[in-house]
Scaffold this motif. Sequence first.
Motif, PDB file in Angstrom:
ATOM      1  N   LEU A 279     -17.657  62.417  23.761  1.00 58.54           N
ATOM      2  CA  LEU A 279     -18.593  63.260  24.497  1.00 58.54           C
ATOM      3  C   LEU A 279     -18.192  63.419  25.962  1.00 58.54           C
ATOM      4  CD1 LEU A 279     -21.988  61.989  23.034  1.00 58.54           C
ATOM      5  CD2 LEU A 279     -20.697  64.026  22.392  1.00 58.54           C
ATOM      6  N   PHE A 406     -21.948  77.791  21.772  1.00 57.52           N
ATOM      7  CA  PHE A 406     -21.790  76.342  21.621  1.00 57.52           C
ATOM      8  C   PHE A 406     -22.019  75.618  22.943  1.00 57.52           C
ATOM      9  CE2 PHE A 406     -18.855  77.143  17.800  1.00 57.52           C
ATOM     10  CZ  PHE A 406     -19.895  76.943  16.921  1.00 57.52           C
ATOM     11  N   TYR A 410     -24.770  72.801  23.216  1.00 54.96           N
ATOM     12  CA  TYR A 410     -24.462  71.433  23.609  1.00 54.96           C
ATOM     13  C   TYR A 410     -25.351  70.983  24.760  1.00 54.96           C
ATOM     14  CZ  TYR A 410     -21.909  67.313  25.106  1.00 54.96           C
ATOM     15  OH  TYR A 410     -21.586  66.026  25.456  1.00 54.96           O
ATOM     16  N   GLU A 411     -25.579  71.869  25.706  1.00 55.91           N
ATOM     17  CA  GLU A 411     -26.432  71.519  26.843  1.00 55.91           C
ATOM     18  C   GLU A 411     -27.845  71.152  26.378  1.00 55.91           C
ATOM     19  OE1 GLU A 411     -28.064  73.545  31.025  1.00 55.91           O
ATOM     20  OE2 GLU A 411     -26.603  74.578  29.750  1.00 55.91           O
ATOM     21  N   LYS A 413     -28.749  70.301  23.255  1.00 56.67           N
ATOM     22  CA  LYS A 413     -28.703  69.141  22.364  1.00 56.67           C
ATOM     23  C   LYS A 413     -28.536  67.848  23.164  1.00 56.67           C
ATOM     24  CE  LYS A 413     -28.879  69.375  18.559  1.00 56.67           C
ATOM     25  NZ  LYS A 413     -30.037  69.207  17.633  1.00 56.67           N
ATOM     26  N   ALA A 414     -27.807  67.875  24.280  1.00 56.36           N
ATOM     27  CA  ALA A 414     -27.658  66.686  25.124  1.00 56.36           C
ATOM     28  C   ALA A 414     -29.005  66.282  25.720  1.00 56.36           C
ATOM     29  CB  ALA A 414     -26.635  66.964  26.224  1.00 56.36           C
ATOM     30  N   GLU A 454     -25.713  64.929  15.754  1.00 54.07           N
ATOM     31  CA  GLU A 454     -25.629  66.384  15.915  1.00 54.07           C
ATOM     32  C   GLU A 454     -24.991  66.757  17.253  1.00 54.07           C
ATOM     33  OE1 GLU A 454     -29.575  67.806  15.409  1.00 54.07           O
ATOM     34  OE2 GLU A 454     -29.640  67.405  13.251  1.00 54.07           O
ATOM     35  N   LEU A 455     -25.234  65.941  18.261  1.00 55.00           N
ATOM     36  CA  LEU A 455     -24.612  66.194  19.564  1.00 55.00           C
ATOM     37  C   LEU A 455     -23.091  66.097  19.453  1.00 55.00           C
ATOM     38  CD1 LEU A 455     -24.969  66.669  22.629  1.00 55.00           C
ATOM     39  CD2 LEU A 455     -25.046  64.168  22.901  1.00 55.00           C
ATOM     40  N   THR A 458     -21.799  69.107  17.630  1.00 53.70           N
ATOM     41  CA  THR A 458     -21.756  70.286  18.496  1.00 53.70           C
ATOM     42  C   THR A 458     -20.546  70.251  19.412  1.00 53.70           C
ATOM     43  OG1 THR A 458     -24.183  70.361  18.473  1.00 53.70           O
ATOM     44  CG2 THR A 458     -23.062  71.647  20.160  1.00 53.70           C
ATOM     45  N   ARG A 459     -20.234  69.052  19.959  1.00 53.76           N
ATOM     46  CA  ARG A 459     -19.039  68.918  20.798  1.00 53.76           C
ATOM     47  C   ARG A 459     -17.784  69.198  19.970  1.00 53.76           C
ATOM     48  NH1 ARG A 459     -18.159  69.549  25.850  1.00 53.76           N
ATOM     49  NH2 ARG A 459     -19.134  67.690  26.758  1.00 53.76           N
ATOM     50  N   LYS A 461     -17.588  71.185  17.387  1.00 57.54           N
ATOM     51  CA  LYS A 461     -17.525  72.631  17.186  1.00 57.54           C
ATOM     52  C   LYS A 461     -16.956  73.329  18.418  1.00 57.54           C
ATOM     53  CE  LYS A 461     -21.350  72.911  13.875  1.00 57.54           C
ATOM     54  NZ  LYS A 461     -22.738  73.394  13.649  1.00 57.54           N
ATOM     55  N   GLN A 462     -17.279  72.804  19.603  1.00 59.99           N
ATOM     56  CA  GLN A 462     -16.713  73.379  20.820  1.00 59.99           C
ATOM     57  C   GLN A 462     -15.193  73.253  20.839  1.00 59.99           C
ATOM     58  OE1 GLN A 462     -19.411  71.383  23.882  1.00 59.99           O
ATOM     59  NE2 GLN A 462     -19.085  73.374  24.845  1.00 59.99           N
TER      60      GLN A 462
END
Length: 478
Positions: A279, A406, A410-411, A413-414, A454-455, A458-459, A461-462
């Motif tokens: 992360l 994304f 991410y923002e 989800k964080a 999930e966080l 998402t990272r 996926k980025q």
Amino acid sequence: MLNPFKLYTTLSIVCLGLLYTGCKTPALVQVPQAKTSPAVFTGVTDTASSATAQWRNFFTDKYLQDLIDTALVNNQELAITLQEIEIARNEIRMRQGRLLPTVEAGGGVGIEKVGRYTSQGAGDASTEITPGKEVPEWLPDFRLGATASWEVDIWKKLRNSKQAAVDRYLATAEARNFVVTNLVAEIANSYYELLALDNQLDIVHQTIRLQQNALSIVKVQKEAAAATELAVKKFQAEVLSSQNLEYDILQKIKEKENAVNLLLGRYPQPIKRDTTLFLNLTPAGVSAGLPSQLLQNRPDIKQAELELAASKLDVAVAKAEFYPSFNMSGSLGFQAFNPTYLVKMPESVLFSLAGDLAGPLINKNAIKAEYFNANARQIQALYNYERSVLNAYIEVATGLANNNNFAKMYELKAKEADTLTASVEIANELFKSARADYLEVLLTQRDALDSKLELIETRLKQFNNITEIYRALGGGWK
């Protein structure tokens, strides 16, 4: 009595008429015009493209660079593609050879007996080689010499065929570059997936420790009659569920490592990677440039363009089959019935020279079929080229849209993960003071675990999306 001049004139007119008929070619379906792509990507103003960056400068992780280096040396699919290039190179040599005369040298020995009551036998019986000696009834034959043949490339059939082979050779080279591009992207994506799985495993370990602490507390509360056996069983089940998730992640790690080893062309072994918290890594920036740059950077588009050029030449070659071909042949050597006469000059010298002009007149169905097939393959190649350009544009456009989405995901989800992590601590404190139900603690811990996992997803996926944009732009093969 027939006049020889009139006879030759009549035959010439007939031959010219037949040749004219043979040169007529059937009409083809017209090839449509290629479609043009948009001038810019939506929302993009930068004309620089990340595709020009070498993969070593785009992927700066040392462990990832080592993996890509190993794959470029040992990957079997890439090795197969290199052999395709060698096959295409040999095809050029073969078609180049057809432009040149073919010369063969050799010799032979034989024996012949002709019937006496034939024109040849009757003539041989009366021929004397030396005074008082006739031609032998069993006549040996010794030959030594060279023969040559050459098709004169009047209609550029052979030259177009050679150029088509050159274009296909260049297309196979672009196919190799496309394999390299996909290979680099696939290894990068797999490497990031391993990092994500490692971090998910750490999150699960942290969650198990929290759940075990909560389980210890509820057991103490049960002994003090402040909690029930049901609460204990619920916490135990939650710990077991997290432990099961741990082994599921371990299995995924092993499968992904083996998949990477397959790409690297080696047997299973641990994949060295950076253990830094995933992360904390920041995805690389990417510039899309202009859609027109895809035509130069994407190997699959360049391959489709070369295939299209080759298919156009194939039509020209197929069309030339309707025209008469001009062939020349000749031979030079020595021939005699006795080896001692074989090099006797000039009596044993054998010489011949001939030229042939021939073309199809009737029953040209096979030639027509190949002509139509060549044109159909040309149209196919055009549509394949258009599809390659369209696919490249859509891949880049989709990647750019995903990149913005994304980042926002991410923002958010964080923030969600931070909130739920704080709520776990609050729930535990409230549970210790009997101000919160055990179900609230369980649900809060479960939600926090899901949110952290999930966080990481998402990272991932980025990172994968950035890699896909780099690949879609045509980066990775230079």
